[in-house]
Each structure stands twice: as C-alpha cells, then as structure tokens.
Scaffold this active site. Structure first.
Site, mmCIF file in Angstrom:
data_model
loop_
_atom_site.group_PDB
_atom_site.id
_atom_site.type_symbol
_atom_site.label_atom_id
_atom_site.label_comp_id
_atom_site.label_asym_id
_atom_site.label_seq_id
_atom_site.Cartn_x
_atom_site.Cartn_y
_atom_site.Cartn_z
ATOM 1 N N GLY A 10 8.962 15.961 -1.023
ATOM 2 C CA GLY A 10 9.721 14.735 -0.737
ATOM 3 C C GLY A 10 11.069 14.698 -1.424
ATOM 4 O O GLY A 10 11.387 13.766 -2.164
ATOM 5 N N ALA A 85 5.870 13.004 -2.522
ATOM 6 C CA ALA A 85 6.121 12.529 -1.159
ATOM 7 C C ALA A 85 4.991 11.601 -0.736
ATOM 8 O O ALA A 85 3.821 11.922 -0.877
ATOM 9 C CB ALA A 85 6.200 13.719 -0.206
ATOM 10 N N TYR A 158 0.145 -0.970 0.823
ATOM 11 C CA TYR A 158 0.808 0.089 0.058
ATOM 12 C C TYR A 158 -0.012 0.462 -1.176
ATOM 13 O O TYR A 158 -0.268 1.642 -1.447
ATOM 14 C CB TYR A 158 2.222 -0.352 -0.347
ATOM 15 C CG TYR A 158 2.941 0.621 -1.242
ATOM 16 C CD1 TYR A 158 3.214 1.911 -0.814
ATOM 17 C CD2 TYR A 158 3.378 0.252 -2.517
ATOM 18 C CE1 TYR A 158 3.896 2.824 -1.629
ATOM 19 C CE2 TYR A 158 4.052 1.150 -3.336
ATOM 20 C CZ TYR A 158 4.305 2.429 -2.889
ATOM 21 O OH TYR A 158 4.973 3.315 -3.705
ATOM 22 N N LYS A 162 -2.124 3.960 -2.121
ATOM 23 C CA LYS A 162 -1.961 4.697 -3.375
ATOM 24 C C LYS A 162 -3.318 4.918 -4.051
ATOM 25 O O LYS A 162 -3.594 5.989 -4.598
ATOM 26 C CB LYS A 162 -1.020 3.942 -4.317
ATOM 27 C CG LYS A 162 0.452 4.088 -3.976
ATOM 28 C CD LYS A 162 0.900 5.521 -4.147
ATOM 29 C CE LYS A 162 2.391 5.706 -4.021
ATOM 30 N NZ LYS A 162 2.788 7.118 -4.122
#
Length: 343
Positions: A10, A85, A158, A162
């Site tokens: 990333g 990333a 989100y 994670k």
C-alpha cells in the site's frame, strides 16, 4: 547499509510512506505495492518531502488486495514485510461485507505470499479499532494489547474489518504459517507530518478544524506521531522480543476533540483563527448520522472513553515516542507549509 529487502504494501498510504522513510534511512532496500504504476512519481515525491531521494533503492509492483495477481512477485526475495494496505473510509463501501471481505482476504493473500517466499516476519499494521471499541462503559481502562474489540457491541464496519482481519491473520499463522513470524502494530489516531495532498482520514480531522469546521464532535482518542508509528514498525520487524506480539502505538492520555482545537488555537495563533471550540450536541450528531454515513460511524464513539497505553512497546522494544502535542502541531504545520488548507 544493508542489502536486505523489505516489502511495504500500500505504497500510497500515509503510514506506509513514513515506514518507507524509516527503512530507507536505516539502509534497507524497499519494494512497495501500488494499484497503478501511475502513482510511482507521486510516492517518490512524497518521500522527497520527507527527506529521502530513494532512487533505485525503491521499486514498485502492481498488486491489489482483492486479487492474487502480483503478490508472489511482490514478496519474492524479501526478508520482511510491512503490511499496511487496507480498505479505509472512502465512501464507496455500502454493505458491511464491502469493508470486511477485502480486509480479511487481503491480509491472507499477503501472509500466504510472504510464507511461500520464505519471508522471516510480517509486521501487520492493525488498528486501535481491533482493540478498544464495542466495549461496555464499565470496561477497565486504559485499553492494552490483551483487549480485543467486542463485536457484539456497537462497532462501525471499519473497526469490525480491522478486528476480523487481524484475528484472521493470527489464526493463519497458528494454522498454516509454517514458521512465518507475525507482529502487529495497532495505532490510535495518527497525526504527524503530512507528505502531500493524499493523506489519511485522521489528518483530515485537523484539516477540517483548520478550515473552519463548525464545532467539534464529543469524542476523544489517544494519538501518536506517524514518525513514531514507523519507528515502532521497524523495531517490531527486527527485535526478537516482538515475535508473536501486539503493540499499541499510542502516547499519553486520550484527548477530547475540543482539547485538540484549543491546542491548535493556543500554539498556532492566526493560522488557527478558523478553528471552532464549540462542541456539537450528541443528539444533533445522532440525528445527522441517520443520513450521513461518516457521522453514523462516529455515533458509537460519542462520550466513549478510548484511553489506551503504549507502555508495552516502550518496555519491550525501547520505543520512545514524541508527545501528543508535537504529533498534533507538526501535523498542522505540515498542512500549512504544503498549502493544503482552504484559503
């Protein structure tokens, strides 16, 4: 100087670029992944802003978290991998699966490629979102590395992505890692110097304040300087004590957004004249969150204590991070110096 090669995934990311700076300054060669080679010049320019002209010590490979293609080539010949990333809040995600699937499957793609290439250790950039959200108000504080976010609680997609992607990574290492080592770094809100216009959503918090956002949300978080996050990644990569460990990247007590606003006004003077020190009422945010996806993601965090400790990294790895204040002010100053504010 070392001839060792490190893959940083990333390469257009804020933390990833600071990791590249730390590695290049330490004498490593770096390979990074991008979704399009059209962004190579931009990444190199950002590194120059950070003080490093990488030249032929930096190379690029096209790879996407959602496809197998490119990952074997990316990992080939690498001693270590820093994997940061990940899908971040972009507005494109509609369903929860739009967050979770690329995060989980992306981690597994990178870990498989690293294992098959004979990489020694992967340092995974996870997040505080995998540690400290969804808990009941009476959960002990501060959060530390033994905590995992409670997905039965009120957790935004989100943070859920994670949590699930980090758990899947540890499970992979246990089941089929075949000797591959894993360490995770879990940053809180990351400030510090921006390198260009493509910066993280955490830096956008400071940008919005300096641009005159009308008021502060009633939320708090710990924070950390991106340069110290990158330094912790390097320590986690090479220190034997880091094998199989999680490290929270955080310094000091958590801060309310109103405290951040007051610090900006106190330290920056005229440059912070648009910063508001009003606090939005929680109920107003809840109502707005019914139609605004970004505010909806904030609602579970209203008035929620997110205090966390980074003492483990300090104790085990000798990590010595900058102060919260320096992280915030250096971030604001970089936005001003790079001309990234309105007006």
């Amino acid at each position: 100087m070392t001839d060792r090669l490190v893959l940083v995934t990333g390469g257009t990311g804020f933390i990833a670029q600071h990791c590249m700076l730390v590695l290049l300054n330490a004498g490593y060669r770096v390979r990074t992944t991008v979704r399009s080679l059209e962004r190579e010049a931009e990444v190199r320019q950002h590194l120059k802003v950070g003080g490093v002209d990488a030249g032929d010590r930096l190379s690029f490979v096209v790879a996407n978290l959602t496809e197998d293609r490119g990952w074997a080539e990316a990992a080939a010949g690498c001693d270590y991998v820093m994997h940061g990333a990940s899908p971040t809040p972009s507005g494109d995600q509609i369903r929860e699966e739009d967050w979770i699937e690329p995060a989980v499957n992306g981690n597994l793609r990178v870990l498989r490629a690293a294992r098959d290439a004979g990489v020694k250790r992967v340092v995974l950039t996870s997040a505080f979102g995998a540690i400290g959200v969804g808990h009941r108000p009476d959960h002990r504080r501060p959060f530390d590395e033994t905590d995992w976010s409670d997905l039965s609680g009120n957790v935004a997609p989100y943070q859920k992505s994670k949590t699930l992607s980090e758990r899947a990574s540890w499970d992979f290492i246990a089941r089929e890692g075949n000797g591959l080592e894993l360490t995770s770094v879990n940053p809180v809100t990351v400030y510090g110097p921006a390198l260009g216009a493509d910066y993280s959503h955490s830096i956008r918090l400071i940008t919005n304040m300096l641009n005159g956002q009308p008021g502060c949300l009633n939320v708090n978080s710990c924070c950390v300087d991106v340069r110290d996050v990158a330094d912790l990644h390097l320590r986690a990569m090479i220190d034997p004590a880091a094998r199989g460990e999680r490290f929270l990247a955080t310094v000091g007590e958590s801060m309310w957004m109103i405290e951040v606003a007051e610090l900006l006004k106190q330290r920056l003077g005229k440059a912070a004249e648009k910063v508001s020190t009003e606090v939005w009422p929680d109920e107003q945010v809840r109502i707005a969150g019914e139609t605004n996806p970004q505010l909806k993601a904030v609602v579970p965090l209203l008035d929620y204590d997110m205090n966390a400790t980074g003492k483990k990294a300090e104790r085990l790895l000798g990590w010595a991070p900058r102060s919260r204040e320096e992280a915030i002010i250096s971030c604001a100053e970089s936005l001003i110096q790079l001309g990234l504010l309105n007006g």
